[in-house]
Structure formats: C-alpha cells, structure tokens
Design an enzyme around this catalytic site. Structure first.
Site, PDB file in Angstrom:
ATOM      1  N   ARG A 132       1.390  -5.843  -5.031  1.00 34.33           N
ATOM      2  CA  ARG A 132       1.427  -6.752  -3.880  1.00 34.33           C
ATOM      3  C   ARG A 132       1.864  -8.174  -4.243  1.00 34.33           C
ATOM      4  O   ARG A 132       1.588  -9.114  -3.495  1.00 34.33           O
ATOM      5  CB  ARG A 132       0.045  -6.806  -3.217  1.00 34.33           C
ATOM      6  CG  ARG A 132      -0.357  -5.539  -2.486  1.00 34.33           C
ATOM      7  CD  ARG A 132      -1.544  -5.787  -1.587  1.00 34.33           C
ATOM      8  NE  ARG A 132      -2.041  -4.576  -0.966  1.00 34.33           N
ATOM      9  CZ  ARG A 132      -1.526  -4.039   0.136  1.00 34.33           C
ATOM     10  NH1 ARG A 132      -0.519  -4.605   0.744  1.00 34.33           N
ATOM     11  NH2 ARG A 132      -2.043  -2.931   0.633  1.00 34.33           N
TER      12      ARG A 132
ATOM     13  N   LYS B 154       8.178   0.706   5.537  1.00 34.56           N
ATOM     14  CA  LYS B 154       7.038   1.498   5.074  1.00 34.56           C
ATOM     15  C   LYS B 154       5.735   0.893   5.556  1.00 34.56           C
ATOM     16  O   LYS B 154       5.599  -0.322   5.582  1.00 34.56           O
ATOM     17  CB  LYS B 154       7.054   1.521   3.542  1.00 34.56           C
ATOM     18  CG  LYS B 154       5.832   2.077   2.894  1.00 34.56           C
ATOM     19  CD  LYS B 154       5.150   1.128   1.894  1.00 34.56           C
ATOM     20  CE  LYS B 154       4.470  -0.037   2.508  1.00 34.56           C
ATOM     21  NZ  LYS B 154       3.533  -0.767   1.645  1.00 34.56           N
ATOM     22  N   THR B 155       4.796   1.650   5.954  1.00 30.82           N
ATOM     23  CA  THR B 155       3.372   1.323   6.053  1.00 30.82           C
ATOM     24  C   THR B 155       2.675   2.373   6.900  1.00 30.82           C
ATOM     25  O   THR B 155       3.162   2.722   7.992  1.00 30.82           O
ATOM     26  CB  THR B 155       3.050  -0.079   6.629  1.00 30.82           C
ATOM     27  OG1 THR B 155       1.628  -0.198   6.711  1.00 30.82           O
ATOM     28  CG2 THR B 155       3.660  -0.389   7.984  1.00 30.82           C
TER      29      THR B 155
ATOM     30  N   GLU C 187      -9.992  -0.441  11.289  1.00 36.16           N
ATOM     31  CA  GLU C 187     -10.349  -1.297  10.146  1.00 36.16           C
ATOM     32  C   GLU C 187     -10.266  -2.792  10.475  1.00 36.16           C
ATOM     33  O   GLU C 187     -11.067  -3.595  10.028  1.00 36.16           O
ATOM     34  CB  GLU C 187      -9.378  -0.954   9.016  1.00 36.16           C
ATOM     35  CG  GLU C 187      -9.539  -1.720   7.756  1.00 36.16           C
ATOM     36  CD  GLU C 187      -8.526  -1.263   6.709  1.00 36.16           C
ATOM     37  OE1 GLU C 187      -8.923  -0.548   5.792  1.00 36.16           O
ATOM     38  OE2 GLU C 187      -7.332  -1.612   6.802  1.00 36.16           O
TER      39      GLU C 187
ATOM     40  N   GLY D 296      -5.646   9.358   2.970  1.00 35.15           N
ATOM     41  CA  GLY D 296      -4.419   9.769   3.661  1.00 35.15           C
ATOM     42  C   GLY D 296      -3.157   9.107   3.137  1.00 35.15           C
ATOM     43  O   GLY D 296      -2.047   9.537   3.442  1.00 35.15           O
TER      44      GLY D 296
ATOM     45  N   ARG E 236      -4.719  -2.317   8.478  1.00 34.43           N
ATOM     46  CA  ARG E 236      -5.191  -3.665   8.190  1.00 34.43           C
ATOM     47  C   ARG E 236      -5.397  -4.519   9.426  1.00 34.43           C
ATOM     48  O   ARG E 236      -6.365  -5.237   9.532  1.00 34.43           O
ATOM     49  CB  ARG E 236      -4.184  -4.358   7.252  1.00 34.43           C
ATOM     50  CG  ARG E 236      -4.793  -5.143   6.146  1.00 34.43           C
ATOM     51  CD  ARG E 236      -3.833  -6.162   5.613  1.00 34.43           C
ATOM     52  NE  ARG E 236      -3.590  -7.175   6.613  1.00 34.43           N
ATOM     53  CZ  ARG E 236      -4.463  -8.114   6.944  1.00 34.43           C
ATOM     54  NH1 ARG E 236      -5.612  -8.184   6.344  1.00 34.43           N
ATOM     55  NH2 ARG E 236      -4.186  -8.984   7.877  1.00 34.43           N
TER      56      ARG E 236
ATOM     57  N   ASP F 185       0.172   1.818   8.426  1.00 40.08           N
ATOM     58  CA  ASP F 185      -0.451   1.104   9.553  1.00 40.08           C
ATOM     59  C   ASP F 185       0.342   1.231  10.856  1.00 40.08           C
ATOM     60  O   ASP F 185      -0.195   0.988  11.931  1.00 40.08           O
ATOM     61  CB  ASP F 185      -0.602  -0.389   9.219  1.00 40.08           C
ATOM     62  CG  ASP F 185      -1.582  -0.621   8.086  1.00 40.08           C
ATOM     63  OD1 ASP F 185      -2.100   0.364   7.539  1.00 40.08           O
ATOM     64  OD2 ASP F 185      -1.823  -1.785   7.734  1.00 40.08           O
TER      65      ASP F 185
ATOM     66  N   ASP G 261       5.175  -7.779   5.410  1.00 37.29           N
ATOM     67  CA  ASP G 261       5.190  -8.881   4.439  1.00 37.29           C
ATOM     68  C   ASP G 261       6.263  -8.654   3.369  1.00 37.29           C
ATOM     69  O   ASP G 261       6.989  -9.573   3.003  1.00 37.29           O
ATOM     70  CB  ASP G 261       3.820  -9.022   3.761  1.00 37.29           C
ATOM     71  CG  ASP G 261       2.794  -9.676   4.689  1.00 37.29           C
ATOM     72  OD1 ASP G 261       3.207 -10.456   5.570  1.00 37.29           O
ATOM     73  OD2 ASP G 261       1.592  -9.398   4.538  1.00 37.29           O
TER      74      ASP G 261
ATOM     75  N   TYR H  10      -7.932   5.702   1.957  1.00 35.98           N
ATOM     76  CA  TYR H  10      -7.227   6.142   0.754  1.00 35.98           C
ATOM     77  C   TYR H  10      -7.013   7.656   0.762  1.00 35.98           C
ATOM     78  O   TYR H  10      -6.144   8.164   0.058  1.00 35.98           O
ATOM     79  CB  TYR H  10      -7.994   5.656  -0.490  1.00 35.98           C
ATOM     80  CG  TYR H  10      -8.120   4.146  -0.477  1.00 35.98           C
ATOM     81  CD1 TYR H  10      -7.051   3.342  -0.849  1.00 35.98           C
ATOM     82  CD2 TYR H  10      -9.272   3.525   0.010  1.00 35.98           C
ATOM     83  CE1 TYR H  10      -7.135   1.958  -0.769  1.00 35.98           C
ATOM     84  CE2 TYR H  10      -9.362   2.143   0.093  1.00 35.98           C
ATOM     85  CZ  TYR H  10      -8.288   1.362  -0.302  1.00 35.98           C
ATOM     86  OH  TYR H  10      -8.360  -0.008  -0.206  1.00 35.98           O
TER      87      TYR H  10
ATOM     88  N   GLY I 283       0.813  -1.217   0.000  1.00 35.87           N
ATOM     89  CA  GLY I 283       0.000   0.000   0.000  1.00 35.87           C
ATOM     90  C   GLY I 283       0.843   1.262   0.000  1.00 35.87           C
ATOM     91  O   GLY I 283       1.942   1.286   0.560  1.00 35.87           O
TER      92      GLY I 283
END
Ligand code: FBP
Length: 550
Positions: free
Chosen positions: A141, A198-199, A307, A422, A248, A201, A172, A420, A77
């Site tokens: 992905r 990166k993420t 989420e 942000g 996620r 989340d 991942d 999406y 993402g």
C-alpha cells in the site's frame, strides 16, 4: 507449487473474451472528456493528461513490430482475478512480439521505488493462471506521491528498458497511476502508465467502468458463507448472527450479499448517513426486528453490517474528520508515549460535540480510530469490531425492554467478520474472464502509446464474447477531496446510490425478509463448471443496474 484437483483443472481454463480482443485491434477515439467534478483544478493539476478521449477497441490489423518491456504492480488489498490480469498482459505482450518482457515489481508500489522486481516467464505465468491471490509478485500500500519516488521509477525503467508501467489497484492506487502518468509525460521520459480497476469493495465504478474486478468472487464467497449460516440459524433456531462484511467505505458488498442471501437485516452505511442516524437509532432498528421476530417465536436471525458503517454515522464521521486533521503530520502527537496520553491530547483538540462522541466510545474503539491509519490516511475500518459493539448495545437495550415487560424472547448472539476469507478465493468465471480481458486490453493501450488511461472492459451483463474493450482517461474519474488535512485530486469513490436499482430492490423487500419465518436464500459455492446460467452469472448489483432483472 502444490495444487488441489480443482486448481489443476482450473489452470487449463481458457478465459472467455470479447470478440474484439481475439485478434489485434484498432483504436477508435470518442469525444474529449472532463473530470466528474472540479474541472478547473483537475485540468490545472494534470495539464498533459487531462481531457483525453475515451477509447473503443474494434478488430484491426497486427501493428508493426511493437517491441516493449512492461513493469506491472499489484497495489492495495488482494482481489480475485489479479493473477489473470497479469496473465492477460503477458500473453498480450508476447503476441505483439515474443521478445517483449514483463517484469513484476515486488510487494506493491514500493517494488518500483526500491528496485525489487522479477522477470515473469512463461513457466511462472502458467503456475498462476486462474488462481486467486496476489502472491505471484505480492502487493503493498505504499503511496506513490513524491517526485523522488517517481524518479526512482525512471531509474529502474531505464535499466530494464521498461516503456510502460501497469498499476492494478483501487481508487487510491489508480489516482497514483494518474499522477505518475502526468509526471512522466511532463518530463517526456517515454514511460507510459496504465491503470486496471481492482477492488473487492466494488466502489471503483462509474459510467464507463461497470465494476471493479474481485467484487464478483468475493461477494459470491461471502454469500455462500452467509447462506450456510442462515441454514444453520434456521435449523437450530437459537442464535442471532451479526455478520460484518468487508468493504472499507461503500456498502456494495453488504448490499450484494443481501441481494444474494436475503438476510433479516442489512445495514447500508450510505442510508445511515443520508437519514442522519445515530448509533442508538441503528440499535433501535435492530431491536425492533428482534422483538417482532421474538413475538412470532423466532429467536434467531442474520444481520449484515458493512465494515465502513462507523464512518458513515454523521457524528462519527465528523469525529473521524477532526481526528484526521489533528493527526496529519502531527509530531507532537507522535512523540507521546502512552495511549492514555494520546487520548487526552486528542480530546483536548476536538470540538465539544466530537469530544462527547469520543468519550462515549468504548476505549478500544476510540484508540483504533486514533492510532491506526493506512498510508493513504484512511482509518483501518477492517480492524474495528462494529459487530461486537452492536451486539453489546442491542443486548443492553433488550435487557432494558425485558425489565419493562416489552420483550419476552431469548437473545443469544454470535459475531462473524468475513473479509480475508473472500479476497483470495479462486476467481469465478466472471472474474477470470473479466481480468484476463483487462490484461489484454492494457497491452493494446500500451501498444498504441497511450498513458494515463484505465483499461476498460464493459457490457458485462452480456456473454463475454459481446463485451466491449477500450480505455478511459483516469482524469475523467477525478475530483478534489480532503485527505490528510489537505485538498487532493482523487478518483471519486462510487458509494451505494440510494436511488439506484440495487438499493431500491433491497428497500422494497427488506421488511418481508425481516419478518418472515424465513426468506433466506442459500446461494451455495461458486460453480466453475456447468451451465452458463449458473457459472457465468454476474452479480445481482450489475444485473439490477443494467435492468437485466427487475
Ligand atoms: P483495496 O481498496 O485496496 O482494494 O482494499 C480493499 C480492502 O479489502 C477493504 O475492503 C479493507 O478494508 C481493506 O482492504 C483491508 O486492508 P488490509 O488488507 O490492509 O487489512
């Protein structure tokens, strides 16, 4: 490319960097490391990259002519700041030797396998400095896990004389980076692999990696929107806003947004799991706050919903686990034509408890849990509309209470999902600075011949000049987990720590935020120019974790 006045001004922004990264560096190696768990299994699976030391970078001399071409991949993402990692990589490589080339593999890891790439030039890089998005080379992905994929990677690296691959991704994708590094080292093909954290989340963090990039900007963007909604709610005084927030699995985004905006309710999935709450328990908690506020004449409020919530409700978690095992490589299931056939098939295979839970779910949600998986085998929670499910259940319960004369308020609810909105925002100063430093750090790891490392920049609550750079072996973050029905080595996800300071701060204040006429904070938009205490502020999560605020 068309640019807004802010984007034009931002292209000229010079990211702030740790002092050690201003010139060239020397690498200091610490003690040998171990994986966070399952040491025996992980060390056997990664004999060539296990146990390497943590690396610290200190000012040093220019190394002898380092001639190296690098390939970079954006994976998973989008997260604000990804372009700056690539800009840092580009500048770092050119500083080592202007002949060095940076290739971008297009569309994520599949670009490496399918040999789709572009040469990144100074002109291209300059277009993307300090911008959001991953559009410079695109993302994807595709999971890199099979040897034929790794071998396709070797082919293209030989063709382009690439000596190192940088994978910018979440847990991942960095797990993939580690597997790839191990394979290339074992085959002795002379291709290094470096990961970057990166993420949005925020769940790729540990003792070394203080935060993943993108979390800061995404949370600030969502918090601005939540603040705006709260001001509207407090003006109109007629709606309950159910706001689902991306993330996620872990609830870091919801928690950080709660710390920034002080909503009436924020659910934390990790707490739901620890307390063994059912969906009905959660509904009751929400209803209690709504009823109490109605008694005070306050028929409005805000509720933040992570989420990943659905996956943390223990009965749902068990159901999803069973579904994952049933669906993994199940050709019989794939051959079924209609959704009804699929539902019946799955029902027949579930345990009695899970079958009951599955039956009670609205059809749409049951189907989403059954059908949609990302390439890593994860349920695509961003597609599950938990906020609507909760509104429906809360309304039902309130109607029942009204009938019993226990609730006299008015319940009018609106639903929102911020995800999406942000992920591609213009990176905050924090993310712009952090990402550029990560890119530069990655080039130093490459120059030193390292592989299987994640670029590390920490001490992030200090001014950028005092940040520290280095590298952490990816195997150090790994443990064994069940994926697609099999035990696999993966980077351990950092969930919200219920004993950690951010959660404890929230817990200590949430009752007062629920009841009060208003405790709302309206954070306003990200500021890119102005006083440092406004523009360079890290997240509340980081400040609380590092004891910078109490
Ligand atoms: P990463 O873990 O790859 O960084 O992705 C994070 C994320 O934004 C999640 O918050 C969200 O659930 C998911 O991606 C959405 O995926 P997609 O972009 O495929 O819809």
């Amino acid at each position: 490319m068309l640019k807004s006045p802010l984007q034009i001004a931002r292209s000229a922004y010079k990211p702030k960097m740790p002092v050690a990264l201003n010139g060239f560096v020397r690498l200091e190696e610490g003690e040998k490391t171990q994986s966070v768990a399952d040491q025996e299994e992980i060390s056997k699976l990664f004999p060539n990259t296990y146990g390497m030391p943590i690396i610290h970078m200190v000012p040093g001399e220019k190394p002898d002519n380092i001639r190296v071409n690098v390939g970079v991949i954006l994976s998973g993402g989008q997260a604000p700041g990804g372009h700056n990692v690539i800009c840092g990589l580009f500048d770092g490589l050119k500083k080592l030797n202007p002949e060095n080339k940076l290739y971008g593999f297009l569309g994520g890891p599949s670009g490496l396998i399918e040999h789709k790439y572009t040469l990144l030039t100074e002109d291209i890089i300059n277009e993307y400095r300090n911008t959001g998005g991953f559009d410079i080379i695109g993302s994807g992905r595709t999971k890199l896990e099979e040897t034929w994929q790794f071998d396709k990677g070797i082919e293209i690296c030989r063709e382009l004389d690439i000596k190192a691959i940088v994978i910018i991704g979440g847990d991942d994708s960095n797990t993939n980076a580690c597997v790839l590094a191990e394979y290339y080292k074992q085959k002795n093909v002379g291709i290094q692999v470096i990961g970057c954290p990166k993420t949005i989340d925020g769940d790729l963090k540990n003792e070394q990696i203080e935060t993943s990039f993108g979390f800061d900007t995404a949370c600030k963007t969502y918090s601005e929107l939540i603040g705006n909604i709260q001001r509207d709610a407090n003006s109109a005084k007629k709606y309950w806003h159910f706001i689902r927030l991306m993330g996620r699995s872990a609830s870091h985004i919801a928690l950080e947004c709660a710390l920034q905006s002080q909503p009436n309710i924020c659910l934390i999935s990790e707490e739901v799991e620890a307390c063994n709450y059912t969906l009905n328990d959660i509904v009751d908690q929400i209803v209690n706050v709504i009823v109490a506020r109605a008694e005070a004449g306050l028929n409005f409020g805000t509720i933040l919903i992570p989420e990943g919530l659905i996956e943390f409700i223990p009965a749902m978690k068990k159901l999803i686990q069973e579904l994952n095992d049933i669906l993994a490589n199940n050709e019989e299931f794939v051959s079924l034509e209609t959704n009804d056939e699929k539902r019946q098939y799955v029902k027949g295979m579930l345990s009695p408890d899970s079958r009951q839970v599955y039956r009670d779910l609205p059809k749409g949600i049951a189907m989403q849990l059954t059908l949609d998986r990302d390439p890593h085998g994860n349920v695509m929670v961003s597609q599950i509309e938990t906020e609507k499910l909760l509104i429906e259940m809360v309304a039902k319960k309130l109607a029942q209470l009204k009938g019993e004369g226990k609730y006299k308020g008015k319940f009018s609810a609106l639903n929102h999902f911020f995800g999406y909105e942000g992920r591609c925002a213009i990176p905050s100063n924090f993310d712009a600075d952090y990402c550029y430093s990560i890119g530069i750090t990655a080039t130093h790891l490459i120059a030193a011949g390292k592989t299987g490392y994640m670029a590390l920049v920490n001490n992030l609550t200090a001014p950028a000049a005092e940040w520290k750079a280095g590298g952490v072996p990816i195997t150090m973050m790994m443990n064994m987990e069940r994926r697609n029905g099999k035990l696999k080595p993966v980077i351990q996800k950092a969930l919200v720590d219920l004993k950690g300071k951010p959660f404890l701060y929230f817990k200590a204040h949430r009752a007062e935020w629920a009841d009060a006429n208003t405790s709302y904070i309206y954070p306003g938009p990200i500021q890119y120019y102005g006083p440092s205490e406004v523009c360079d502020l890290p997240t509340q999560t980081l400040l609380l974790e590092k004891g910078k605020i109490e």
